[in-house]
Design an enzyme around this catalytic site. Structure first.
Site, PDB file in Angstrom:
ATOM      1  N   PHE A 144      31.330 -54.146  29.882  1.00  0.00           N
ATOM      2  CA  PHE A 144      30.947 -55.278  29.031  1.00  0.00           C
ATOM      3  C   PHE A 144      29.490 -55.178  28.588  1.00  0.00           C
ATOM      4  CE2 PHE A 144      34.154 -57.308  31.862  1.00  0.00           C
ATOM      5  CZ  PHE A 144      34.998 -57.846  30.919  1.00  0.00           C
ATOM      6  N   PHE A 162      38.546 -61.060  19.430  1.00  0.00           N
ATOM      7  CA  PHE A 162      38.277 -61.904  18.262  1.00  0.00           C
ATOM      8  C   PHE A 162      37.168 -62.905  18.661  1.00  0.00           C
ATOM      9  CE2 PHE A 162      40.754 -60.299  14.765  1.00  0.00           C
ATOM     10  CZ  PHE A 162      41.338 -59.218  15.425  1.00  0.00           C
ATOM     11  N   THR A 188      34.718 -57.349  14.897  1.00  0.00           N
ATOM     12  CA  THR A 188      33.712 -57.087  13.868  1.00  0.00           C
ATOM     13  C   THR A 188      33.874 -55.675  13.291  1.00  0.00           C
ATOM     14  OG1 THR A 188      31.370 -57.438  13.397  1.00  0.00           O
ATOM     15  CG2 THR A 188      31.841 -56.192  15.367  1.00  0.00           C
ATOM     16  N   TYR A 191      24.718 -54.454  14.985  1.00  0.00           N
ATOM     17  CA  TYR A 191      25.553 -54.760  16.159  1.00  0.00           C
ATOM     18  C   TYR A 191      26.950 -54.157  15.979  1.00  0.00           C
ATOM     19  CZ  TYR A 191      28.846 -57.180  19.124  1.00  0.00           C
ATOM     20  OH  TYR A 191      29.877 -57.433  19.990  1.00  0.00           O
ATOM     21  N   LYS A 201      29.057 -50.939  17.920  1.00  0.00           N
ATOM     22  CA  LYS A 201      30.416 -50.974  18.509  1.00  0.00           C
ATOM     23  C   LYS A 201      31.278 -49.879  17.897  1.00  0.00           C
ATOM     24  CE  LYS A 201      29.990 -54.257  21.409  1.00  0.00           C
ATOM     25  NZ  LYS A 201      30.119 -54.008  22.830  1.00  0.00           N
ATOM     26  N   SER A 204      35.008 -55.143  19.387  1.00  0.00           N
ATOM     27  CA  SER A 204      34.976 -56.433  18.705  1.00  0.00           C
ATOM     28  C   SER A 204      35.757 -56.359  17.399  1.00  0.00           C
ATOM     29  CB  SER A 204      33.511 -56.763  18.396  1.00  0.00           C
ATOM     30  OG  SER A 204      33.410 -57.837  17.507  1.00  0.00           O
TER      31      SER A 204
END
Ligand code: NAD
Ligand code: WQD
Length: 359
Positions: free
Chosen positions: A82, A179, A128, A150, A154, A126
């Protein structure tokens, strides 16, 4: 013997909830976190909730020497990773900090795992990475693109994981694309504790409700959605935590099969998991206004709001297909938007100052 999991970023919002779910599912946990966006109090609360001390190491994932010591001291089945920085706006002004922490940090972790021959990983990605999707709900095969550092960090890690899976079939890499995680543990003892003014919607709403902020600004009222406000796939953090347990159980099942087949020369060779991306969402979209109204209804708190211009970089709608998680992991989100609001409010009202409060 319990399978032991290294949980990087386990003191954070999603990590702390997942530690509880892992413990309840019978896994052993070791938390590794530099506390850059969390506190020891979160660890204390998780210990209290599971009724035993947590094995906690304060450390940075970029510190290879410390990581090696930890891997030498424990025999891990795998890692749930994480640890990372997550504020989109901050990543735009401090891109090097984000790439260094999220990408370099993950590379260091992967190198140490490789050295110790621990090749089972669950990574926090993510939604995203899907950018502005053309088709809704978004499935795992949708094209990926990002517009902020960011998201790029990822995406970069996703590419790295894909490459190492190709290079060595012993890697088993599940990439969970979350999400919009919201809500808190039903005890009200752990939850999301943003530094400063929250960037995300739910913590903003709950801080208005508790009187710390005056009113919510709703970014945009002219999106092509049900009521003109943005639509997102909000998912309860305890459902998300269970999604990690389901992913880990799946990994375990697959690696047990791999071991079984490699123990029998004539048996059909089972394939490694490789790089496996899976959405963790509810499959349903909820608008900003719907969330605000449900929060008010469930808590009896009126949320003052005003409409302002759209926020740069925001998209109209984002919700995922939850089919792959259901089929492969046997997992689906169970909790409703009303549950998410009630649990957020319990945490916020019991801890108006987050983990800083003396309670
Ligand atoms: P969080 O900030 O609460 O937790 C992240 C934890 O990682 C923190 O405890 C922080 O101290 C730790 N950390 C950061 N950099 C570290 C480093 N270099 N070494 C060791 N520890 C470090 O965030 P969260 O909401 O719990 O998110 C967990 C993960 O899920 C992150 O990787 C995030 O990008 C990803 N994610 C979060 C969301 C979300 O909306 N919350 C959505 C999608 C993905
Ligand atoms: C949700 C909706 C806003 C705040 C972010 C990251 C994403 C992921 C999850 C990590 C949007 C509106 C918000 C406010 C508002 N994180 N809003 N007023 O932007 O969907 O996703 O968190 O991976 O990468 O980008 O979440 O909670 O910020 O916004 O009107 O004060 O609420 O415009 O429509 P988002 P959010």
């Amino acid at each position: 013997m319990k399978n032991k999991i290294l949980v990087t970023g386990g003191a954070g919002y999603i990590g702390s909830h997942t530690c509880i779910a892992l413990h309840e599912a019978g896994y052993g946990i070791v938390v590794y976190d530099n506390l850059s966006n969390s506190s020891r109090e979160a660890i204390n609360r998780v210990s209290m909730l599971i009724g035993q001390p947590i094995d906690f190491i304060e450390g940075d994932i970029r510190d290879a020497e410390l990581l090696k010591k930890v891997f030498n001291a424990h025999h891990f089945y795998g890692v749930i990773h994480f640890a990372g920085l997550k504020a989109v706006g901050e990543s735009v002004s401090k891109p090097l900090m984000y790439y260094n922490n999220n990408v370099n940090g993950t590379i260091t972790l992967l190198e140490v795992m490789d050295e110790h021959n621990i090749k089972n990983l669950i990574f926090s990605s993510s939604a995203t990475v899907y950018g502005d999707p053309e088709i809704l709900p978004i499935d795992e095969k949708s094209p990926r693109s990002c517009t902020n550092p960011y998201g790029q960090s990822k995406l970069a890690v996703e590419y790295i994981l894909e490459d190492i899976a190709v290079s060595d079939e012993n890697w088993n890499l599940i990439c969970l694309r979350y999400f919009n995680p919201v809500g808190a543990h039903p005890s009200g003892r752990i939850g999301e504790d943003p530094n400063d003014i929250p960037n995300n919607l739910m913590p903003y709403i709950s801080q208005v409700a508790v009187g710390k902020l005056e009113k919510l600004s709703i970014f945009g009222h002219d999106y092509p959605t049900v009521d003109g406000t943005g639509v997102r796939d909000f998912i309860h953090v305890t459902d998300l935590a269970q999604g990690h347990v389901a992913a880990l159980n799946y990994l375990k099942q697959q690696t047990d099969l791999q071991k079984f087949s490699s123990d029998r020369t004539n048996a059909i060779q089972k394939k490694s998991v490789g790089f496996l991306p899976i959405n963790l969402g509810t499959g349903k979209g909820t608008s900003v206004l719907e969330l605000v109204n449900t929060f008010s209804k469930e808590t009896g708190k009126k949320i003052a709001y005003q409409f302002i211009d759209r926020r740069a970089g925001d998209i109209a709608s984002c919700y995922g297909s939850a089919d792959k998680a259901k089929t492969l992991l046997g997992w689906h989100a169970e909790l409703s938007i009303a549950d998410m609001c009630r649990d957020t409010w319990r945490w916020q009202s019991m801890n108006p100052d987050g983990y800083n409060a003396k309670n």
